[in-house]
Scaffold this active site. Structure first.
Site, short mmCIF file in Angstrom:
data_model
loop_
_atom_site.label_atom_id
_atom_site.label_comp_id
_atom_site.label_asym_id
_atom_site.label_seq_id
_atom_site.Cartn_x
_atom_site.Cartn_y
_atom_site.Cartn_z
N LYS A 1 1.14 -10.05 1.33
CA LYS A 1 1.56 -11.36 1.83
C LYS A 1 0.91 -11.71 3.17
O LYS A 1 0.96 -12.87 3.59
CB LYS A 1 3.08 -11.42 1.96
CG LYS A 1 3.79 -11.44 0.61
CD LYS A 1 5.28 -11.63 0.76
CE LYS A 1 5.96 -11.70 -0.60
NZ LYS A 1 5.94 -10.39 -1.30
C1 LIG Z 1 5.83 -10.42 -2.73
C2 LIG Z 1 5.34 -9.17 -3.37
C3 LIG Z 1 5.02 -9.11 -4.76
C4 LIG Z 1 5.23 -10.28 -5.69
O1 LIG Z 1 4.37 -11.34 -5.46
P1 LIG Z 1 4.70 -12.79 -6.07
O2 LIG Z 1 3.60 -13.66 -5.65
O3 LIG Z 1 6.03 -13.19 -5.49
O4 LIG Z 1 4.80 -12.64 -7.55
C5 LIG Z 1 4.51 -7.93 -5.26
N1 LIG Z 1 4.36 -6.84 -4.47
C6 LIG Z 1 4.67 -6.86 -3.15
C7 LIG Z 1 4.49 -5.62 -2.36
C8 LIG Z 1 5.17 -8.01 -2.56
O5 LIG Z 1 5.47 -8.00 -1.26
#
Ligand SMILES: *Cc1c(COP(=O)(O)O)cnc(C)c1O
Length: 437
Positions: free
Chosen positions: A107
């Site tokens: 993220k």
């Molecule tokens: C947020 C997150 C996801 C999921 O991503 P999305 O875009 O919400 O589907 C997967 N793995 C990690 C480590 C995350 O922080």
């Protein structure tokens, strides 16, 4: 380029408005009015291009009408200042390690983009340039990525709300020790209370008349669209391997489905990905939709891959919109799979023993999805979305050994904590916001 709402009941808006508003007034999510194609020549040369150069071409195709190219270039160089390596794990399977950013989670990139795009638009075309307040309710990871992504970005003040005693010490340290334009608010309640307080603030007209509020989760186009660079970059790096580029499959560990949805748009723009695997933990409402054609959201359950514990993925509306709601067309591009905690842990252990490659619980879901669903002749890329040290307890108990915590992560623990404590009642939060300097 204009952006429309997936509910089609609000007016189209500019990129600037879509970013500042976050959610459309009719409750829908913003989508680009057209999905522009990237010229075929780009895909012949992509293998020789750097991550930053690829991102610039893609970003310029999408945002070029709305942003100056120098600003866009600078923004990309700042937001993508770390490595995103593609690592061969098994014969036909590659890991795209998205966890080399400041908080070791994927993220980071989206948060950094959103912060800089927000600052760019807030300061442009004579906008009032006043402070934009970003509210983020977090159960751990979103707060740290958003706080670090927005740190010291001019004109933006971040407020992270988190439930007391329910986030790990290291996660807490990642957003409580930063100071500057990052405020942490410890709520005497649950994550749902935090989220309810944020929602209440967004619908509070008195607050809206006094200050600019926005949210930093993946409903925001500025967080969601830049994730598509990963798919182009993965494809480009795979070109130096001896594989059939017509048979590339990408497995994405999914929660709110922002990441996967950005990949679907990348494919529409011309990226030759053959198909996608949406990999879930026990929160498998999208798998159920793929199997039955019926979407039935339900309450989430807790799993070891907790960043994907989502019972009603917000970006599902975007996926349906992209395919005009036609189930068989969705299924032509996406297949689904879901794994329980035992299967996730077994995958981490078996892969570690087989090759020495250490997966985190989220990456393990996607890796397992590739292992079970890759067909003859296909090459798979899976997204490794978090550093295994972020899930130290789980991973150590599974492999029966130590996981070293990178310095960058442990350094947060020695910082000084600044926290505002609050009850889980909206009036307290409102008072805090209205009084903010
Ligand atoms: C947020 C997150 C996801 C999921 O991503 P999305 O875009 O919400 O589907 C997967 N793995 C990690 C480590 C995350 O922080």
């Amino acid at each position: 380029m204009k952006y429309y709402s997936t509910n089609h009941k609000s007016e189209m808006v500019s990129l600037k408005e879509a970013i500042i508003k976050g959610l459309a007034p009719d409750g829908g999510l913003y989508m680009p009015e057209r999905i522009p194609a990237i010229p075929a020549a780009f895909f012949r040369h992509i293998g020789e291009m750097s991550l930053q150069d690829i991102a610039y071409v893609v970003a310029n195709t999408l945002f070029g009408d709305d942003m100056e190219s120098v600003a866009l270039k600078n923004l990309i160089n700042e937001a993508l200042s770390f490595e995103i390596p593609l690592v061969k794990v098994a014969d036909n399977k590659y890991s795209l390690e998205l966890y080399h950013g400041p908080t070791l989670a994927f993220k980071d990139v989206g948060a950094r983009f959103m912060a800089r795009m927000l600052a760019y638009f807030n300061g442009s075309d004579g906008g009032d340039g006043g402070t934009v307040h970003v509210l983020a309710a977090t159960s751990g990871d979103t707060g740290s990525a958003v706080a670090n992504g927005f740190l010291d970005v001019p004109g933006v003040q971040v407020h992270v709300l988190y439930p007391k005693g329910k986030v790990s010490p290291i996660q807490e340290a990642q957003f409580t020790t930063l100071g500057h334009n990052i405020s942490a608010i410890e709520i005497d309640g649950t994550f749902d209370d935090c989220q309810a307080m944020v929602k209440a603030a967004f619908s509070d007209k008195e607050i809206a008349s006094k200050m600019f509020l926005t949210s930093a989760n993946s409903i925001n186009v500025a967080r969601f669209l830049p994730q598509m660079f990963y798919f182009y970059h993965a494809y480009a790096r795979l070109m130096s391997e001896d594989v059939d580029m017509k048979n590339v499959v990408v497995a994405v560990p999914s929660g709110n489905f922002g990441n996967l949805c950005s990949g679907l748009i990348a494919k529409r723009m011309g990226l030759p990905i053959k198909r996608f695997i949406a990999a879930n933990n026990r929160n498998d409402v999208v798998l159920q939709y793929l199997n039955s054609g019926v979407y039935s959201p339900r309450a989430s359950v807790a799993t070891v891959a907790n960043a994907m514990d989502v019972g009603d993925p917000s970006n599902f509306a975007r996926i349906l919109d992209l395919y005009g709601g036609v189930h068989k067309d969705v299924c032509a591009d996406i297949s689904g799979c879901a794994y329980d905690d035992d299967a996730i842990k077994r995958t981490i252990k078996e892969e570690y023993e087989r090759s020495g490659y250490l997966l985190d619980p989220h990456g393990a879901v996607a890796y397992r999805g590739l292992s079970d669903h890759l067909r003859q002749g296909e090459t798979g890329i899976f997204f490794e979305t978090a550093h295994p040290a972020k899930f130290k307890e789980t991973v150590e108990s599974v492999i029966g050994g130590n996981v070293a915590v990178p310095k960058r992560l442990s350094a947060f623990l020695s910082g000084e904590k600044h926290v505002t404590r609050m009850s889980a009642l909206y009036p307290a939060f409102k008072k805090y916001l209205m009084a903010f300097k």
